[in-house]
Design a protein around this motif. Structure first.
Motif, PDB file in Angstrom:
ATOM      1  N   ALA A 190      12.645 -31.812 -16.888  1.00 28.45           N
ATOM      2  CA  ALA A 190      12.451 -31.507 -18.310  1.00 28.45           C
ATOM      3  C   ALA A 190      13.705 -31.814 -19.117  1.00 28.45           C
ATOM      4  O   ALA A 190      13.620 -32.164 -20.302  1.00 28.45           O
ATOM      5  N   GLU A 191      14.870 -31.686 -18.485  1.00 26.52           N
ATOM      6  CA  GLU A 191      16.132 -31.962 -19.172  1.00 26.52           C
ATOM      7  C   GLU A 191      16.507 -33.437 -19.136  1.00 26.52           C
ATOM      8  O   GLU A 191      17.539 -33.834 -19.667  1.00 26.52           O
ATOM      9  N   GLY A 192      15.665 -34.251 -18.473  1.00 28.39           N
ATOM     10  CA  GLY A 192      15.897 -35.683 -18.441  1.00 28.39           C
ATOM     11  C   GLY A 192      17.001 -36.132 -17.509  1.00 28.39           C
ATOM     12  O   GLY A 192      17.584 -37.205 -17.716  1.00 28.39           O
ATOM     13  N   ALA A 193      17.297 -35.351 -16.472  1.00 29.55           N
ATOM     14  CA  ALA A 193      18.359 -35.727 -15.536  1.00 29.55           C
ATOM     15  C   ALA A 193      17.992 -37.024 -14.818  1.00 29.55           C
ATOM     16  O   ALA A 193      16.935 -37.128 -14.209  1.00 29.55           O
ATOM     17  N   GLU A 194      18.881 -38.017 -14.878  1.00 29.03           N
ATOM     18  CA  GLU A 194      18.634 -39.310 -14.251  1.00 29.03           C
ATOM     19  C   GLU A 194      19.275 -39.409 -12.875  1.00 29.03           C
ATOM     20  O   GLU A 194      18.792 -40.148 -12.014  1.00 29.03           O
ATOM     21  N   ARG A 195      20.378 -38.697 -12.661  1.00 35.73           N
ATOM     22  CA  ARG A 195      21.062 -38.712 -11.366  1.00 35.73           C
ATOM     23  C   ARG A 195      21.392 -37.268 -11.007  1.00 35.73           C
ATOM     24  O   ARG A 195      22.039 -36.557 -11.785  1.00 35.73           O
ATOM     25  N   ILE A 196      20.939 -36.847  -9.837  1.00 29.32           N
ATOM     26  CA  ILE A 196      21.078 -35.453  -9.423  1.00 29.32           C
ATOM     27  C   ILE A 196      21.808 -35.411  -8.090  1.00 29.32           C
ATOM     28  O   ILE A 196      21.354 -36.011  -7.099  1.00 29.32           O
ATOM     29  N   ALA A 197      22.931 -34.734  -8.063  1.00 32.24           N
ATOM     30  CA  ALA A 197      23.646 -34.478  -6.819  1.00 32.24           C
ATOM     31  C   ALA A 197      23.240 -33.091  -6.316  1.00 32.24           C
ATOM     32  O   ALA A 197      23.188 -32.150  -7.103  1.00 32.24           O
ATOM     33  N   VAL A 198      22.956 -32.988  -5.023  1.00 34.94           N
ATOM     34  CA  VAL A 198      22.478 -31.724  -4.457  1.00 34.94           C
ATOM     35  C   VAL A 198      23.470 -31.238  -3.416  1.00 34.94           C
ATOM     36  O   VAL A 198      23.832 -31.976  -2.483  1.00 34.94           O
ATOM     37  N   ALA A 199      23.935 -30.004  -3.561  1.00 33.47           N
ATOM     38  CA  ALA A 199      24.884 -29.423  -2.615  1.00 33.47           C
ATOM     39  C   ALA A 199      24.259 -29.276  -1.235  1.00 33.47           C
ATOM     40  O   ALA A 199      23.030 -29.174  -1.105  1.00 33.47           O
TER      41      ALA A 199
END
Length: 320
Positions: free
Chosen positions: A288-297
């Protein structure tokens, strides 16, 4: 009410007092196995994401499949899902009974994201067993897969539940043996084409077809995964995921866990149950926030962490 955290499995009698105690345990976040006409279900309140996470933990379920929500009647189903004429006709004909319907989730319905595995649909059925009906009336809609360790034979008696899940859940409501003994049939509307058979079960397809007045559509597409008993359905956000990240790179949003704080966290305290309960909501929020690149811990790969990592790996898999 204090949440339940240390199971000691009890066998509760098939009495009003037994049902009341089972409902109390469920309202406190506990897990209670209960009889249906098909098999014993492992119940948690459908609105309680932490309790639903405990279902996967107790079963040792390797990934987050959708779960069936057990409701009291068609009216309760209407509060959770959008229904059409054919779905209502099947409810009227076969509920309570061994038929589950996969329907569009109603906006704002009190159903935890983990129940639907992040999908826009929810599987619903009204069980015919009187103890199940009494328990749902006392505790509200219950998310409930079969009450056995993942991959094992489904339980049709209290002894089967205790042999597989004893010490992992709070209680078993003793209803004796289940009369049908196989899981429910699952169908879903398929637009103007009619109803699709997603899983064969305790209600014969021919009986359903007689009410519909046309054949059920055989579900042969492995990509159409919307219900229990099928291959994995995986929700992937539009953004690309990078797993095992200790920090965000330029242009990334960091989804944290534990000591890795992140812009958003699955669980600041490193609690795997909390992380499981928050997983799909977090992915939806990033979408919904339009995140294009997500790093996951990093998430520990044990217990519920295995299921969380399974879902994250699928979400991060290369796409066409």
């Amino acid at each position: 009410m204090d949440r339940i955290d240390s199971p000691r499995t009890r066998l509760l009698p098939a009495t009003s007092e037994g049902v009341a105690e089972a409902a109390r345990l469920l309202r406190g976040g506990g897990l209670v196995a209960f009889p249906t006409e098909t098999v014993y279900g492992l119940g948690a309140r459908a609105a309680d994401g932490h309790a639903v996470a405990r279902i996967f933990e107790a079963k040792g379920r390797p990934s987050f499949n959708p779960l069936i929500v057990h409701v009291a009647d068609p009216g309760e189903a209407e509060a959770l899902a959008e229904t059409g004429p054919e779905a209502r006709a099947l409810m009227e004909a076969f509920w309570p009974g061994p038929l589950a319907l996969v329907l569009p989730l109603r906006a704002g319905a009190p159903v935890a994201d983990l129940v639907t595995a992040g999908l826009p649909t929810v599987a619903l059925r009204a069980p015919a067993h009187p103890l199940a009906q009494a328990l749902i009336a006392a505790a509200g809609p219950l998310a409930a897969p079969s009450a056995n360790p993942s991959g094992r034979v489904s339980p049709t008696a209290p002894s089967h539940v205790l042999a597989g899940l004893g010490g992992r859940i709070e209680a078993v409501l003793d209803g004796g043996p289940c009369p049908v003994g196989v899981e429910s049939t699952i169908v879903a509307p398929d637009g103007a084409d009619g109803m699709r058979l997603l899983r064969a079960g305790g209600l014969p397809a021919e009986t359903i077809e007689a009410v519909l007045g046309r054949p059920l559509i055989a579900d042969t597409d492995p990509a159409r995964i919307v219900a229990p008993g099928q291959m994995e359905s995986h929700y992937a956000p539009r953004g690309r995921l990078r797993l095992g990240a200790m920090a965000a790179e330029p242009g990334e949003i960091l989804l944290g866990f534990g000591a890795v704080a992140g812009d958003l966290s699955l669980s600041p305290s490193g609690d795997l149950r909390e992380a499981a309960a928050n997983l799909f909501a977090a992915l939806h929020r990033l979408d919904a926030e339009g995140a294009e690149r997500i790093a996951v811990a990093p998430v520990p790969d044990h217990g519920l962490g295995r299921a969380i990592n399974d879902r994250l790996r699928r979400a991060a898999a290369p796409r066409p």
